[in-house]
Design a protein around this motif. Sequence first.
Motif, PDB file in Angstrom:
ATOM      1  N   ALA A 110      21.994  22.917  11.500  1.00 36.81           N
ATOM      2  CA  ALA A 110      21.611  24.238  11.990  1.00 36.81           C
ATOM      3  C   ALA A 110      22.837  25.132  12.046  1.00 36.81           C
ATOM      4  CB  ALA A 110      20.973  24.141  13.370  1.00 36.81           C
ATOM      5  N   GLY A 111      22.598  26.414  11.867  1.00 31.52           N
ATOM      6  CA  GLY A 111      23.628  27.427  12.008  1.00 31.52           C
ATOM      7  C   GLY A 111      23.134  28.497  12.959  1.00 31.52           C
ATOM      8  N   ASN A 112      24.052  29.089  13.716  1.00 32.12           N
ATOM      9  CA  ASN A 112      23.733  30.046  14.762  1.00 32.12           C
ATOM     10  C   ASN A 112      24.533  31.322  14.530  1.00 32.12           C
ATOM     11  OD1 ASN A 112      23.454  31.443  17.182  1.00 32.12           O
ATOM     12  ND2 ASN A 112      24.638  29.976  18.383  1.00 32.12           N
ATOM     13  N   SER A 113      23.851  32.453  14.373  1.00 26.63           N
ATOM     14  CA  SER A 113      24.541  33.719  14.119  1.00 26.63           C
ATOM     15  C   SER A 113      24.976  34.443  15.386  1.00 26.63           C
ATOM     16  CB  SER A 113      23.640  34.660  13.307  1.00 26.63           C
ATOM     17  OG  SER A 113      22.598  35.168  14.125  1.00 26.63           O
ATOM     18  N   SER A 114      24.534  33.986  16.544  1.00 22.13           N
ATOM     19  CA  SER A 114      24.802  34.735  17.777  1.00 22.13           C
ATOM     20  C   SER A 114      26.188  34.415  18.348  1.00 22.13           C
ATOM     21  CB  SER A 114      23.729  34.426  18.828  1.00 22.13           C
ATOM     22  OG  SER A 114      23.984  33.187  19.461  1.00 22.13           O
TER      23      SER A 114
ATOM     24  N   TRP B 123      18.688  16.854  22.127  1.00 23.39           N
ATOM     25  CA  TRP B 123      19.283  18.183  22.290  1.00 23.39           C
ATOM     26  C   TRP B 123      20.513  18.251  21.405  1.00 23.39           C
ATOM     27  CZ3 TRP B 123      17.464  22.093  25.504  1.00 23.39           C
ATOM     28  CH2 TRP B 123      16.440  21.739  26.385  1.00 23.39           C
ATOM     29  N   LEU B 124      20.583  19.256  20.555  1.00 27.80           N
ATOM     30  CA  LEU B 124      21.687  19.390  19.613  1.00 27.80           C
ATOM     31  C   LEU B 124      22.310  20.781  19.776  1.00 27.80           C
ATOM     32  CD1 LEU B 124      19.668  17.945  16.620  1.00 27.80           C
ATOM     33  CD2 LEU B 124      21.249  16.690  18.083  1.00 27.80           C
ATOM     34  N   PRO B 125      23.488  20.882  20.406  1.00 30.26           N
ATOM     35  CA  PRO B 125      24.099  22.187  20.627  1.00 30.26           C
ATOM     36  C   PRO B 125      24.664  22.778  19.339  1.00 30.26           C
ATOM     37  CG  PRO B 125      25.530  20.454  21.438  1.00 30.26           C
ATOM     38  CD  PRO B 125      24.273  19.790  20.973  1.00 30.26           C
ATOM     39  N   VAL B 126      24.450  24.086  19.177  1.00 28.73           N
ATOM     40  CA  VAL B 126      24.989  24.824  18.038  1.00 28.73           C
ATOM     41  C   VAL B 126      25.852  25.934  18.627  1.00 28.73           C
ATOM     42  CG1 VAL B 126      24.471  26.063  15.921  1.00 28.73           C
ATOM     43  CG2 VAL B 126      22.835  24.382  16.789  1.00 28.73           C
TER      44      VAL B 126
ATOM     45  N   SER C  96      28.496  29.347  14.785  1.00 26.49           N
ATOM     46  CA  SER C  96      28.936  28.051  14.291  1.00 26.49           C
ATOM     47  C   SER C  96      27.747  27.286  13.718  1.00 26.49           C
ATOM     48  CB  SER C  96      29.583  27.271  15.438  1.00 26.49           C
ATOM     49  OG  SER C  96      30.199  26.101  14.957  1.00 26.49           O
ATOM     50  N   ASP C  97      28.011  26.024  13.375  1.00 28.90           N
ATOM     51  CA  ASP C  97      26.962  25.181  12.820  1.00 28.90           C
ATOM     52  C   ASP C  97      27.147  23.758  13.292  1.00 28.90           C
ATOM     53  OD1 ASP C  97      28.306  23.536  10.310  1.00 28.90           O
ATOM     54  OD2 ASP C  97      29.278  25.455  10.704  1.00 28.90           O
ATOM     55  N   MET C  98      26.162  22.927  13.027  1.00 29.72           N
ATOM     56  CA  MET C  98      26.255  21.497  13.332  1.00 29.72           C
ATOM     57  C   MET C  98      25.426  20.719  12.327  1.00 29.72           C
ATOM     58  SD  MET C  98      23.312  20.120  14.659  1.00 29.72           S
ATOM     59  CE  MET C  98      21.733  20.871  14.913  1.00 29.72           C
ATOM     60  N   HIS C  99      25.786  19.460  12.166  1.00 29.77           N
ATOM     61  CA  HIS C  99      25.053  18.535  11.299  1.00 29.77           C
ATOM     62  C   HIS C  99      25.055  17.189  12.000  1.00 29.77           C
ATOM     63  CE1 HIS C  99      24.650  16.351   7.138  1.00 29.77           C
ATOM     64  NE2 HIS C  99      23.779  15.962   8.019  1.00 29.77           N
ATOM     65  N   VAL C 100      23.879  16.668  12.276  1.00 28.15           N
ATOM     66  CA  VAL C 100      23.743  15.392  12.968  1.00 28.15           C
ATOM     67  C   VAL C 100      22.902  14.463  12.106  1.00 28.15           C
ATOM     68  CG1 VAL C 100      22.875  14.243  15.040  1.00 28.15           C
ATOM     69  CG2 VAL C 100      23.901  16.510  15.220  1.00 28.15           C
ATOM     70  N   SER C 101      23.453  13.298  11.798  1.00 26.55           N
ATOM     71  CA  SER C 101      22.716  12.267  11.076  1.00 26.55           C
ATOM     72  C   SER C 101      21.928  11.450  12.088  1.00 26.55           C
ATOM     73  CB  SER C 101      23.692  11.371  10.316  1.00 26.55           C
ATOM     74  OG  SER C 101      22.997  10.317   9.708  1.00 26.55           O
ATOM     75  N   LEU C 102      20.633  11.297  11.878  1.00 27.05           N
ATOM     76  CA  LEU C 102      19.779  10.570  12.826  1.00 27.05           C
ATOM     77  C   LEU C 102      19.056   9.398  12.194  1.00 27.05           C
ATOM     78  CD1 LEU C 102      18.238  13.692  14.578  1.00 27.05           C
ATOM     79  CD2 LEU C 102      19.893  12.111  15.552  1.00 27.05           C
ATOM     80  N   ARG C 103      19.420   9.013  11.009  1.00 27.90           N
ATOM     81  CA  ARG C 103      18.688   7.968  10.286  1.00 27.90           C
ATOM     82  C   ARG C 103      18.524   6.701  11.106  1.00 27.90           C
ATOM     83  NH1 ARG C 103      17.916   6.319   4.275  1.00 27.90           N
ATOM     84  NH2 ARG C 103      16.142   5.014   4.756  1.00 27.90           N
ATOM     85  N   VAL C 104      17.334   6.220  11.159  1.00 27.33           N
ATOM     86  CA  VAL C 104      16.946   4.972  11.802  1.00 27.33           C
ATOM     87  C   VAL C 104      17.204   4.991  13.310  1.00 27.33           C
ATOM     88  CG1 VAL C 104      17.002   2.453  11.596  1.00 27.33           C
ATOM     89  CG2 VAL C 104      17.506   3.825   9.615  1.00 27.33           C
TER      90      VAL C 104
END
Length: 114
Positions: A45-49, A66-69, A73-81
Amino acid sequence: MTTPRFLQGAFEFEGHGLAKPALLDPSLSYTVPEGVTGQVLYVRAGNSSDELVSVLLAFDGAPSRWLPVGARSDMHVSLRVVEDLLAGSTVEIHYSAPEGATGTLVVDCGLVEV
């Protein structure tokens, strides 16, 4: 055989408080079909604010991840399995932001049916 699914897009938001998550957009909902199991592979996700925004994965209406952005800025979280989603389970992408904050969230959530 696996089938990829994606919940994605750019969505304008208005914050109603960090403790008041809301569905970001009705298109960001996925129900696992009968006869398969689903898995969330990643969330980006990316956040323009100028404010911290949270992306929230809700499974069957209950908050799960909960995934803070960060601000602009942006974030990338791997959640596999992390967990299997059984047939009939629903995943929705919610957000929360400080009251009055506005901007655009760009969301890309990859899932797979196995």
